[in-house]
Design an enzyme around this catalytic site. Structure first.
Site, PDB file in Angstrom:
ATOM      1  N   SER C  56       0.836  -1.203   0.000  1.00  0.00           N
ATOM      2  CA  SER C  56       0.000   0.000   0.000  1.00  0.00           C
ATOM      3  C   SER C  56       0.868   1.249   0.000  1.00  0.00           C
ATOM      4  CB  SER C  56      -0.899   0.015   1.239  1.00  0.00           C
ATOM      5  OG  SER C  56      -1.663  -1.166   1.317  1.00  0.00           O
ATOM      6  N   LYS C 175       1.014 -10.937   7.448  1.00  0.00           N
ATOM      7  CA  LYS C 175       1.177  -9.549   7.874  1.00  0.00           C
ATOM      8  C   LYS C 175      -0.182  -9.056   8.329  1.00  0.00           C
ATOM      9  CE  LYS C 175       2.012  -4.816   6.314  1.00  0.00           C
ATOM     10  NZ  LYS C 175       2.205  -3.885   5.178  1.00  0.00           N
ATOM     11  N   SER C 177      -2.174  -5.897   9.812  1.00  0.00           N
ATOM     12  CA  SER C 177      -2.125  -4.453  10.065  1.00  0.00           C
ATOM     13  C   SER C 177      -3.315  -3.961  10.869  1.00  0.00           C
ATOM     14  CB  SER C 177      -2.085  -3.690   8.728  1.00  0.00           C
ATOM     15  OG  SER C 177      -0.935  -4.035   8.001  1.00  0.00           O
ATOM     16  N   GLY C 201       1.980  -5.270  11.189  1.00  0.00           N
ATOM     17  CA  GLY C 201       1.836  -4.429  10.012  1.00  0.00           C
ATOM     18  C   GLY C 201       1.940  -2.939  10.268  1.00  0.00           C
TER      19      GLY C 201
END
Lengths: 306, 306, 306, 306
Positions: C56, C175, C177, C201
């Site tokens: 991202s 991962k 987040s 994350g």
């Protein structure tokens, strides 16, 4: 003309507009019964079907149990007998809700408006809510109106619970403040064989509610713009939808201002502009600041109401 | 060893584990004070810092004001004087919260645990909440602990409000049940110059809370697994993080089962398995069905607790 | 010392810190490969475990498929062979994700980081996600790392799906987040018998993540404060939790500023202050205004970083 | 008769019903252009205003850019010239959206339907979205229709952005799938001085939408029950609201079944029952199981459609 759903045999005809009454306070923060009566005196000229006490708009969570019943008695005495009086009785516990329903019936309420319990919302399954409302409706001497208001409770009364409860002989309707017109239409559709009446819980979608078959509205805005709301009801009943739409669209911004945008302090401020006693709120609700007052005024004036 | 934040001069040292006490009821639904005392007698062997009454776990929203004070008096009398007693006093109105804080102080509470008002959540801005808590803290004869529990209230006490309120001399800490460890760390960090103590509101992130500087926990699971939670506290204090982690990870599923997954009925069921009086809940909370009991048992047994 | 979970037999050891690389653009909005290489040259002095491209943070949704592979090749060539390179390959369709995983493997990625598909989130059940990831992992020539980022996708990879997928021989980790430290601990606990590695994350809960057994972090903030993050990792590994906490708490505000609060434009702005090439973002991301730049600077300076 | 809002001078008259076309695939998962043409051949008998390609219903996120344009060309060639063709062109980046808008215009689309970018939803402020849509509308050779679909994107195009963008000469309307009828009414009201048309994004509130002034609908259900939806439109236009309501209420459950409840796999299954080619979906969308098929059938048969 688009007729509202026939409700033969229903003991309580809820068709029409109901203001959930605001509660005026004195400068010292006491309930001001005199001013409440003066408001009711003025409301008498408007063709409301009835009134609601102990709703969210009345700052009911800030009143003591004694005050709640005193407000109810005051309103009952001030009302002509042909006007209905609905009283909020929802508590977190089933037992407390039943006790309050008994009290308001004794004090002259025509029906109990019962908000969903919500504190343990993770446990408020459809089954738990069906059990709760069934117990309350079994015990209540007056008919029960279900009340779903997700903006306050964080919980929507599930469709399946509404459908099951619509079959209870002492449950006569639902006030839905969620604003989901598709859901409201589906509730009308799936309860069409029952004596069950759907009431719109906000002036913002009153006309759309009538379009899909609601029978009336309990609208905070009726504390301020009661006559236009009754006029909107009449236009819908007479099938004059073009005029209804023109009126409805002018009501959306004033309604939003006194509900989700600026809340009860704004509602009470605007009441003053229209000749009613509003006044201040109990804490922790805060008075509007000057910018908010201007914004509120603009939402009324831009739509031709001030 | 990782020391918890020094809090010199704080009038009330909150370091340690607090069970928010469940409320046993008789078969007829009355508060069972005898069984409550028996639970307290057993809890006396566990090195808790103190106890909380009138929390969510105690079904406080289902108790009458009279019952709330009677439970408090009962617990106070059963406790050794060195154990702290915190009492929930949060009502929707500021005035009601103040009145309840005065009452619990008189009945022997050491501090008032004040949940955020939430019914008009759209109006519960940071400013409104700061005003509310300041009024309450000004009036309360005992110190105030803030309480943020979004799962129940649908509202998180904003960080900025926490920081402002942390400076009030009669506000000594915060119970945060939201589970956002980053926020908890930031609160510890930004209040490091104040006498302000952060309490973890759930056993699921107790060790992580200690890691970032919390001083203790108010954990529903302590009604059931109080000794392991006090052991976890000790391991964190002594810097034995590997052992702490092994213990913490075994507590997550049992904790989830008796809180967000199956709620207070599960907590009370599991209390029975561990020798405490749990019993049934008041309506609208419903008893567990058989499948839920099995699931609950599995969450304890799979982690070595049954 | 608190050892991280042993992962014998795991083909890919993910222990450590990974920056998800930002993508610099030229004034004309083209990918600036020269500046990207210069950033990598500076990052070479920091003991990162590796790097992530197409995350991202790299504005991956704004790059064409060609640009994505060109960025990957550029980074691969600039990296010493002992640094891992993870590449984001998640597309909405299973087929597209497989194709991208094949491409990045060919271009030199060591693993594929696969975000949850989310556009039809109502249909993205646990079963659908398990099927998706299984197909991808079966087909991918390089190991797969699951990626759950609810703030961007509006969807959390369900715990049960994580547990099922953790058993796939070509799925080596997750991962996460989301910031729910209880969930992260539970994932560590329930996958302890698998070769499965949990990566934090976000830098905001890195230390808490290590406390509950995560093995490392993919942290946007590592583009700016890479050395302190690697230092934080070292302190956690060496069991120096008091020092770790002091460092962690100073990282929360800078991290929040460049992620949820002000986003990638802030991250790139702060990179400039620390000697890296950040520059502007592609539209519709907007440059910071002056007030935002000041706020950003304050979040770094108030914590001693500027 | 309740006339829809006059739109003199609007270059593109959107009044009417548009199916967002489903995309049939071969057994091997390729786009089945032959079956798509057969569907269009059958749709030609229904008085649709036009069609939408590259919407959510068409599994657009699962098509390659090449496939998207090929589908568009196929549909354009199969359509009579008096039917409008709208093409979804929304990408995450402004640049990508512009490029796609140019491509679809060249391939014969009459308008670009542009969904809100959403991946970095925290940064998608009103200002960012206004900038994005302005850039796109400035560059697009064909008119732009805004598209807000929170159920998929997790983001609602803010009212203020809609009002500002309604003044752009190349932005002709909005498809709103959010279901908030109050908002839809307010958009109609506040854009009454512009050439701006509001389209309902779901058959569930089509009649309510017409009641408050929408000019038509882009409804997934039109792939299956196109004729009844056009009949509903006609009844609303002719002011036959009682009949319209009876029809609308029978459409809510079928519509919910093929959208939020069971999604595109259900839509394609039901298409088969009504003589269209539906077939399977691309992964990660999963086929319905037997219980879901039964539920789907019940939602159509209980309302008299099967």
């Amino acid at each position: 003309e688009l007729s509202t759903p026939a409700t033969p045999g229903t003991s309580l005809d809820l068709r029409g507009i109901f203001p959930p009454l605001a509660t005026p306070f004195t400068a010292r923060g006491e309930v001001d019964y005199g001013r409440l009566e003066e408001n009711l005196h003025r409301y008498a000229r408007i063709p409301f079907r009835g009134f609601v006490v102990q709703g969210s708009t009345g700052e009911c969570p800030y009143l003591t149990p004694q005050e709640r019943l005193a407000v109810l008695s005051c309103v009952r005495q001030a009302l002509p007998p042909d006007r209905l009086l609905l009283a909020g009785t929802g508590c977190e516990s089933t037992q407390g809700t039943i006790a309050m329903s008994l009290s308001v019936a004794e004090a002259g309420a025509d029906a109990a408006l019962v908000v969903t319990p919500c504190y343990y919302r993770g446990s408020m399954t459809s089954a738990a809510l069906i059990h709760h409302y069934t117990q309350v409706a079994d015990a209540s001497p007056v008919p029960v109106v279900l009340y779903s208001v997700p903006a306050n409770t964080g919980l929507e009364l599930p469709l399946q619970a509404v459908l099951t409860l619509s079959q209870h002989p002492n449950i006569v309707g639902l006030k839905d403040s969620g604003g989901d017109i598709t859901r409201l239409g589906l509730i009308v559709h799936k309860t069409r064989m029952e004596d069950f009446q759907a009431l719109v819980g906000s002036a913002g979608f009153l006309m759309a509610g009538y379009a899909v078959g609601a029978c009336g509205g309990i609208c905070a805005l009726a504390n301020i713009l009661g006559a236009p709301l009754c006029e909107l009801e009449r236009l819908c009943h007479e099938g004059r939808w073009q005029e209804a739409r023109d009126l409805q669209l002018r009501l959306i911004e004033p309604n939003a201002a006194v509900t989700q945008k600026l809340g009860i302090p704004a509602l009470k401020q605007a009441m003053e502009w229209f000749g009613y006693h509003g006044g201040s709120c109990r804490a922790p609700l805060r008075p509007l600041n000057e910018a908010e007052v201007q914004e509120l005024r603009r939402d009324f004036s831009a739509n031709g109401w001030l």
